[in-house]
Design an enzyme around this catalytic site. Structure first.
Site, PDB file in Angstrom:
ATOM      1  N   LYS A 203      11.968  54.339  88.871  1.00  0.00           N
ATOM      2  CA  LYS A 203      10.956  53.752  89.755  1.00  0.00           C
ATOM      3  C   LYS A 203      11.515  52.762  90.785  1.00  0.00           C
ATOM      4  O   LYS A 203      10.953  52.610  91.861  1.00  0.00           O
ATOM      5  CB  LYS A 203       9.864  53.048  88.932  1.00  0.00           C
TER       6      LYS A 203
ATOM      7  N   ASP B 130       0.527  52.520  89.841  1.00  0.00           N
ATOM      8  CA  ASP B 130       0.361  51.879  88.529  1.00  0.00           C
ATOM      9  C   ASP B 130      -0.483  50.616  88.732  1.00  0.00           C
ATOM     10  O   ASP B 130      -1.355  50.296  87.913  1.00  0.00           O
ATOM     11  CB  ASP B 130       1.720  51.470  87.932  1.00  0.00           C
TER      12      ASP B 130
ATOM     13  N   GLY C 179       8.617  45.524  82.549  1.00  0.00           N
ATOM     14  CA  GLY C 179       8.190  46.260  83.745  1.00  0.00           C
ATOM     15  C   GLY C 179       6.680  46.373  83.865  1.00  0.00           C
ATOM     16  O   GLY C 179       6.100  46.096  84.923  1.00  0.00           O
TER      17      GLY C 179
HETATM   18  P1  ATR Z   1       8.119  47.971  79.699  1.00  0.00           P
HETATM   19  O1  ATR Z   1       8.793  48.554  80.893  1.00  0.00           O
HETATM   20  O2  ATR Z   1       7.330  48.954  78.875  1.00  0.00           O
HETATM   21  O3  ATR Z   1       7.319  46.760  80.031  1.00  0.00           O
HETATM   22  P2  ATR Z   1      10.351  46.392  78.811  1.00  0.00           P
HETATM   23  O4  ATR Z   1      10.662  46.104  80.235  1.00  0.00           O
HETATM   24  O5  ATR Z   1      11.454  46.743  77.889  1.00  0.00           O
HETATM   25  O6  ATR Z   1       9.301  47.563  78.693  1.00  0.00           O
HETATM   26  O7  ATR Z   1       9.552  45.132  78.232  1.00  0.00           O
HETATM   27  C1  ATR Z   1       9.128  45.071  76.913  1.00  0.00           C
HETATM   28  C2  ATR Z   1       8.237  43.833  76.713  1.00  0.00           C
HETATM   29  O8  ATR Z   1       7.818  43.804  75.339  1.00  0.00           O
HETATM   30  C3  ATR Z   1       8.938  42.508  76.972  1.00  0.00           C
HETATM   31  O9  ATR Z   1       7.992  41.569  77.397  1.00  0.00           O
HETATM   32  C4  ATR Z   1       9.473  42.164  75.567  1.00  0.00           C
HETATM   33  O10 ATR Z   1       9.705  40.787  75.350  1.00  0.00           O
HETATM   34  P3  ATR Z   1      11.144  40.130  75.764  1.00  0.00           P
HETATM   35  O11 ATR Z   1      11.085  39.975  77.255  1.00  0.00           O
HETATM   36  O12 ATR Z   1      11.189  38.830  75.051  1.00  0.00           O
HETATM   37  O13 ATR Z   1      12.186  41.110  75.298  1.00  0.00           O
HETATM   38  C5  ATR Z   1       8.309  42.599  74.727  1.00  0.00           C
HETATM   39  N1  ATR Z   1       8.717  42.884  73.348  1.00  0.00           N
HETATM   40  C6  ATR Z   1       9.369  43.977  72.895  1.00  0.00           C
HETATM   41  N2  ATR Z   1       9.552  43.918  71.552  1.00  0.00           N
HETATM   42  C7  ATR Z   1       8.994  42.740  71.139  1.00  0.00           C
HETATM   43  C8  ATR Z   1       8.816  42.106  69.868  1.00  0.00           C
HETATM   44  N3  ATR Z   1       9.252  42.665  68.743  1.00  0.00           N
HETATM   45  N4  ATR Z   1       8.176  40.923  69.853  1.00  0.00           N
HETATM   46  C9  ATR Z   1       7.720  40.348  70.968  1.00  0.00           C
HETATM   47  N5  ATR Z   1       7.833  40.907  72.212  1.00  0.00           N
HETATM   48  C10 ATR Z   1       8.456  42.082  72.291  1.00  0.00           C
END
Ligand code: ATR
Length: 292
Positions: free
Chosen positions: A70, A106, A133
């Site tokens: 993207k 989106d 994202g």
């Molecule tokens: P996407 O593109 O789907 O948003 P991403 O960019 O990998 O995926 O972001 C994942 C989000 O879920 C982030 O906000 C992440 O928190 P961090 O920035 O602290 O990594 C959050 N996230 C993923 N696993 C988590 C967990 N076990 N507990 C809390 N937050 C989580």
């Protein structure tokens, strides 16, 4: 019926096997009687430029772009819509005489999904969970569509702070405030719209919610989860149990498709056709679940 006048649109992504987009667009084409087909293409990052040039050479009407392309696709576009350029990511390309113009449906699709459920952003105080994202696009949407205040809660505070800084600066408003995941404990006790934008709860980890504390859910009048697999996430269940209204992200997916379809075909999709499509998407997801 595919014939000599059929226009082609495609999805570029990696992986693409589980996409619902062909169902959205081929159903809409049929319902709206538009001679168009939509196919998924698996494209490696190293082939992105060639894929865009190839689509131009083949006179394709438009493209969707998904993970992980993207942002990487932006240098190959002739123009980028203003809001998409804020986000730095596009999911829809429209053919123009100069090249492909990039849009981010989106963002507009999420807004349309929220409005379709009767959820306003303008003047609202919102708790947004996550800073990846998906949550970042939602933060832009809230700031650009007039939310009065957004509390951006994330596990990593630094990431939340970076998103808040960037969105506040680009939207030219100081409306996003970064906090860690316990930040809700400092907020005034009232009811908020909560948008769940983390990947927690996504299948197969369906027994998790990013905030498990039941006291948090007392603050929620409406919970909108950007996740749609499973159809009822644990976050949604916790919202419902505390008496709030909960929605999953399937309508966001629907409306990002509807908005792309409208851009490509310069048309307006009727609500009944969008709803028909939504039912097809749900059916497909249910069948997929059944096969597991
Ligand atoms: P996407 O593109 O789907 O948003 P991403 O960019 O990998 O995926 O972001 C994942 C989000 O879920 C982030 O906000 C992440 O928190 P961090 O920035 O602290 O990594 C959050 N996230 C993923 N696993 C988590 C967990 N076990 N507990 C809390 N937050 C989580």
């Amino acid at each position: 019926m595919i014939d000599g006048k059929t226009k082609t649109c495609a999805l570029l992504g990696n992986p693409v096997e589980h996409t619902l987009s062909p169902i959205i667009h081929n159903t809409l084409a049929q319902r709206c009687q538009i001679n168009m087909v939509y196919v998924p293409f698996l494209v490696e990052g190293s082939q992105l430029r060639q894929a865009v040039e190839g689509a131009r050479a083949l006179n394709m009407l438009g493209l969707n772009v998904t993970v992980p392309h993207k942002s990487a696709i932006c240098p190959f576009l002739s123009e980028i819509d203003k809001e998409a350029s804020y986000i730095g990511a596009v999911n829809t390309l429209v053919s123009t005489p100069e090249g492909f113009k990039g849009y981010n449906t989106d963002l507009t699709g999420l807004h349309r999904a929220l409005l379709s459920e009767g959820i306003q952003l303008s003047g609202e105080e919102i708790i947004l969970l996550g800073a990846g994202g998906a949550a970042r696009a939602a933060a832009f949407l809230c700031a650009l569509r007039g939310a009065s205040q957004v509390y951006l809660l994330n596990r990593s505070l630094e990431k939340a702070e970076a998103v808040a800084r960037e969105v506040n600066q680009k939207a030219e408003r100081d409306c996003i405030r970064a906090m860690d995941l316990d930040g809700w404990k400092q907020l005034p006790t009232k009811k908020y719209l909560v948008i769940q934008g983390t990947s927690v709860g996504l299948a197969p980890r369906t027994e998790e919610a990013v905030i498990e504390d039941k006291a948090f859910y007392e603050l929620v009048h409406t919970g909108y989860d950007l996740v749609y697999r499973p159809a009822e996430t644990k976050f949604m269940r916790l919202v419902n149990e505390a008496g709030g209204k909960a929605f999953n992200g399937l309508k966001m997916l629907l409306y990002q498709g509807v908005e792309a379809f409208e851009l490509w075909n310069n048309t307006k999709v009727r609500e009944e056709d969008a709803y028909f499509c939504y039912e097809q998407m749900k059916k497909e997801l249910e069948e997929h679940e059944g096969q597991k």
